[in-house]
Design a protein around this motif. Structure first.
Motif, PDB file in Angstrom:
ATOM      1  N   ASP A  91      24.293  14.249 -23.442  1.00  0.00           N
ATOM      2  CA  ASP A  91      24.832  13.036 -24.276  1.00  0.00           C
ATOM      3  C   ASP A  91      26.015  13.574 -25.315  1.00  0.00           C
ATOM      4  N   VAL A  92      27.013  13.050 -25.373  1.00  0.00           N
ATOM      5  CA  VAL A  92      28.297  13.309 -25.694  1.00  0.00           C
ATOM      6  C   VAL A  92      28.696  11.600 -26.892  1.00  0.00           C
ATOM      7  N   THR A  93      29.133  12.165 -27.760  1.00  0.00           N
ATOM      8  CA  THR A  93      29.281  11.261 -28.954  1.00  0.00           C
ATOM      9  C   THR A  93      30.679  11.303 -28.526  1.00  0.00           C
ATOM     10  N   GLY A 119      29.003  18.429 -33.899  1.00  0.00           N
ATOM     11  CA  GLY A 119      28.262  18.306 -32.376  1.00  0.00           C
ATOM     12  C   GLY A 119      28.319  18.089 -31.577  1.00  0.00           C
ATOM     13  N   LEU A 120      28.458  17.689 -29.654  1.00  0.00           N
ATOM     14  CA  LEU A 120      29.028  17.418 -28.824  1.00  0.00           C
ATOM     15  C   LEU A 120      29.678  15.962 -29.212  1.00  0.00           C
ATOM     16  N   ALA A 148      27.861  13.243 -19.795  1.00  0.00           N
ATOM     17  CA  ALA A 148      28.710  14.487 -19.461  1.00  0.00           C
ATOM     18  C   ALA A 148      27.838  15.082 -18.483  1.00  0.00           C
ATOM     19  N   SER A 149      27.886  15.706 -17.773  1.00  0.00           N
ATOM     20  CA  SER A 149      27.381  16.467 -16.263  1.00  0.00           C
ATOM     21  C   SER A 149      27.479  17.729 -16.952  1.00  0.00           C
ATOM     22  N   LEU A 198      33.389  11.118 -18.499  1.00  0.00           N
ATOM     23  CA  LEU A 198      32.334  10.511 -19.367  1.00  0.00           C
ATOM     24  C   LEU A 198      31.568   9.350 -18.962  1.00  0.00           C
ATOM     25  N   ASP A 199      30.225   9.246 -18.943  1.00  0.00           N
ATOM     26  CA  ASP A 199      29.304   8.220 -17.763  1.00  0.00           C
ATOM     27  C   ASP A 199      28.346   7.112 -19.067  1.00  0.00           C
ATOM     28  N   ASN A 200      29.218   5.715 -19.243  1.00  0.00           N
ATOM     29  CA  ASN A 200      28.298   4.838 -20.583  1.00  0.00           C
ATOM     30  C   ASN A 200      27.119   4.577 -19.147  1.00  0.00           C
ATOM     31  N   LYS A 201      25.605   4.893 -20.100  1.00  0.00           N
ATOM     32  CA  LYS A 201      24.391   4.480 -19.097  1.00  0.00           C
ATOM     33  C   LYS A 201      24.185   3.376 -20.263  1.00  0.00           C
TER      34      LYS A 201
END
Length: 743
Positions: A486-488, A552-553, A476-477, A530-533
């Motif tokens: 990074d986000v989980t 965490g995030l 996420a930006s 949310l962008d899944n790389k």
């Protein structure tokens, strides 16, 4: 004549100017030391990355790529290298074993040589230092003894993190080593289950291809599953040091600038007092034809000298501190040896800017004082000032005198208030660092109900009271850094025993942890993407609620909703939460294991790494606090020496005089403290996320009552020291001499 008077004034007030010189030297030493350290680290790390051919990115696959697939990738304009690794247990630590590297992320040896035989290993520098390992020592892995033939670093592990998303490096529990092909194969053959080989590839772009094209090819055009994909820019192991470096540099320059401005104004106050004392001589010089520029030069010489001397001393001491700053940074990161080169830019920040800024401030303050006509100066005519009408007749004499004293010396008291406010804000910033780390340690472990979290592939049959769900990584930006973080994403079951909140989201709704809310400045009702790389897909959600989860995030969805969003099968699960440790045979292929104890240990390690900064800031703030209060209030008392002498003649004792000239400062300090608490703290809380953009956490910077109490206690102690010095000065004042010297 000018220089004689300057040195005469300097000798008469050597304690005053000595204190200012000392504080400036210490403050500018920190600036210069950190500027030089930052420049050395930045330039030499860039050369290190170039020499060792740092990767453009890396990815992990479930199965090995074929030679044809690797060749096709390279034909697109990229160099690809296998960097498979094995995680081995050693004495309650984990050693990650790689093969010797040839083209990308090459090993930089600090001592020794690369592993050439099947009985040799090269150990990463930080792990070797943490465990007191040296060349020639024996290191045992799975019952086999290896000789340490070399110690070095690699550019893809500047931050020694087991997982990219870990908070910080911990070389006491995790390290790297490098083996020859035969030794690597022997270790691999001895491992099984969750210790199996991890198929990681590093790539280095050599043509016009971009990262997204590489990811899309591996995901769609190879016969394997893409498990993770990260570019160099998003890899905290490689780039985390840069954010730390920039933060330390910017904070040091800001603090040094504010310290210079503060003491420049203090010097200006002293110069104004000297001008008032010398007004007859100045008026006579004007009448004799001496220009204002010459007189201004006279009164700028001493502040300029003190600022120059403080800056020069700070520059010299900063050159020494540079090595300590590099060593302190090296304690958190794995650097090759960094040379302590001198950078001319440090002269700009440590000497030129402080002197120019300080002299300019003094010029602006003194300019108005020296514009008076010669006759007005000789006669002592003062500019009429409008003062507020105060009804003081019914008040006691001591109260009236105290109020008049405050109004007469309002410039000094305003500057004192601002100085104390600034110093308390520095102390508050130090406590904010401590509170952020401490709150994370306490809250994260309290919110986490599981002891083990396993990310798996091909889930089998977890045992005991284990609970399954869906796990995805996304980015996420970040509004603070301008980069993706990074986000989980967790899909969890309704009524989960491991999460203390209900996941009752509707379609396209999501819950977010309070940790993520602070990191990204998200609020309830916000639309987030949310962008899944790994697969290049983007999903948008509306934040339904913020839940207490500081580990965490994390963002949360109902497990069935998450399967639908990500087009997964209805019974798909790839994450297991458990109270007891699971066997790999019951889970399938374990990709990642996160322990509750790891979270707690990483929090403590992060706190330990910041404690030196907190202590240094507190000590520096106390020194500046005492210096500011003592110097300015001593000046106010000296200006009122005649009034003090008259009071003593009329029988007023030291207690009454203290009430006028000492106790008023209690109110001033208390007001500055309250302003720092109610105005400074919210500003610091807003600034803090910009200073920790490299850490994948959103910190709770709130203070407990105990921290406010400790802050008040330190403030009171520093204030007490200042007042003891002032009382000593007041008690030593000879009122008979003052009266005899009165014009």
């Amino acid at each position: 004549m000018y220089y004689r008077k300057m040195f005469r004034d300097l000798g008469a007030n050597k304690v005053r100017y000595g204190i200012i010189f000392l504080v400036l030297a210490i403050g500018l030493m920190m600036v210069v030391g950190n500027v030089m350290a930052s420049c050395n680290i930045s330039d030499q790390m860039d050369r290190y990355f170039d020499d060792c051919k740092v990767e453009s990115g890396e990815f992990v696959t479930l199965m090995k790529l074929s030679d044809d697939e690797v060749n096709e990738l390279e034909d697109k304009g990229t160099q690809v290298q296998e960097q498979f690794y094995l995680d081995c247990d050693r004495e309650d630590t984990t050693l990650r074993v790689f093969q010797n590297r040839e083209a990308i992320n090459k090993l930089k040896l600090i001592s020794g040589h690369e592993a050439a035989s099947d009985s040799e290993l090269v150990v990463e520098k930080s792990y070797a230092e943490a465990h007191d390992l040296k060349l020639g020592d024996k290191l045992e892995l799975h019952g086999t003894s290896y000789e340490i033939c070399g110690i070095g670093t690699v550019p893809d592990y500047v931050s020694i993190k087991k997982n990219i998303t870990d908070l910080n490096s911990d070389s006491k529990s995790f390290g790297l080593c490098f083996a020859a092909d035969a030794a690597y194969d022997a270790i691999r053959d001895d491992l099984s289950g969750d210790e199996a080989e991890h198929l990681q590839y590093a790539y280095r772009i050599t043509g016009d291809v971009i990262d997204d094209e590489i990811r899309d090819f591996v995901k769609n055009d190879t016969g394997t599953k893409l498990l993770s994909f990260v570019t160099k820019e998003d890899n905290g192991r490689i780039t985390a040091y840069q954010a730390d470096n920039e933060t330390i540099l910017s904070v040091s320059i800001m603090m040094g600038g504010m310290l210079t401005v503060l003491f420049a104004f203090i010097l200006a106050v002293f110069a104004v007092h000297t001008i008032n004392r010398d007004r007859v001589a100045i008026g006579t010089l004007y009448a004799l034809g001496v220009g204002r520029a010459k007189v201004m030069q006279q009164y700028l010489l001493l502040p300029g000298l003190v600022l120059t001397a403080g800056g020069a001393a700070g520059l010299a001491l900063g050159r020494i501190l540079c090595g300590a700053s590099i060593a302190n940074s090296g304690a958190s990161y794995s650097y090759p040896e960094i040379q302590h080169d001198f950078y001319p830019v440090s002269i700009l920040y440590g000497l030129v800017l402080p002197v120019v800024l300080g002299v300019l401030i003094n010029f602006l303050v003194l300019h108005g004082k020296l514009r008076k006509k010669p006759l007005d100066l000789i006669r002592g005519k003062k500019r009429s000032l409008r003062t507020p009408k105060l009804k003081l007749k019914k008040k006691k004499f001591i109260s009236i005198y105290r109020i008049r004293q405050l109004m007469r010396e309002k410039a000094i008291y305003i500057l004192t208030f601002l100085g104390v406010f600034y110093v308390i804000c520095i102390m508050m910033f130090a406590f904010t660092i401590y509170a952020a780390m401490n709150n994370y340690v306490e809250n994260s472990t309290g919110h986490v109900k599981w002891n083990y979290m396993y990310v798996v592939n091909d889930l089998q049959d977890p045992q005991g009271n284990a609970e399954t769900g869906v796990y995805e990584k996304a980015q996420a930006s970040n509004v603070y850094s301008g980069k993706d973080t990074d986000v989980t994403i967790l899909g969890i079951q309704e009524g989960s025993r491991y999460f203390d909140f209900d996941v009752d989201c509707e379609e396209d709704e999501i819950l977010i942890s309070d940790c993520a809310a602070r990191k990204f400045a998200w609020k309830t009702g916000d639309k987030i993407t949310l962008d899944n790389k790994e697969d290049g897909e983007k999903h948008s959600f509306t934040v339904k609620n913020i839940v207490p989860y500081d580990a965490g995030l994390f963002v949360f969805l109902p497990v069935n909703e998450m399967r639908a969003v990500y087009d997964l099968e209805s019974d798909y699960d790839n994450v297991v939460f458990s109270e007891q440790e699971q066997e790999s045979d019951d889970l399938g292929t374990i990709l990642t294991t996160i322990r509750k104890s790891d979270i707690e240990e990483s929090g403590h390690a992060l706190m330990d790494s910041m404690m030196l900064t907190v202590i240094v800031m507190l000590c520096a703030a106390v020194i500046v606090f005492v210096a500011v209060l003592y110097l300015l209030l001593k000046q106010a008392m000296e200006k009122s020496s005649f009034g003090i002498s008259i009071m003593q003649i009329f029988g007023y004792g030291q207690k009454e005089i203290n009430r006028i000239f000492i106790h008023i400062n209690t109110v001033l300090t208390a007001a500055a403290f309250l302003c720092a608490v109610f105005l400074g703290k919210p500003v610091i809380d807003q600034m803090y996320p910009n200073l920790v953009t490299d850490i994948d956490l959103g910190f709770d910077t709130g203070f407990s009552g105990g921290i406010y109490g400790l802050l008040a206690l330190i403030t009171a102690a520093a204030y007490g020291i200042s007042m003891l010095l002032l009382k000593r000065r007041l008690n030593r004042m000879d009122y008979t001499e003052v009266l005899k010297n009165r014009e």
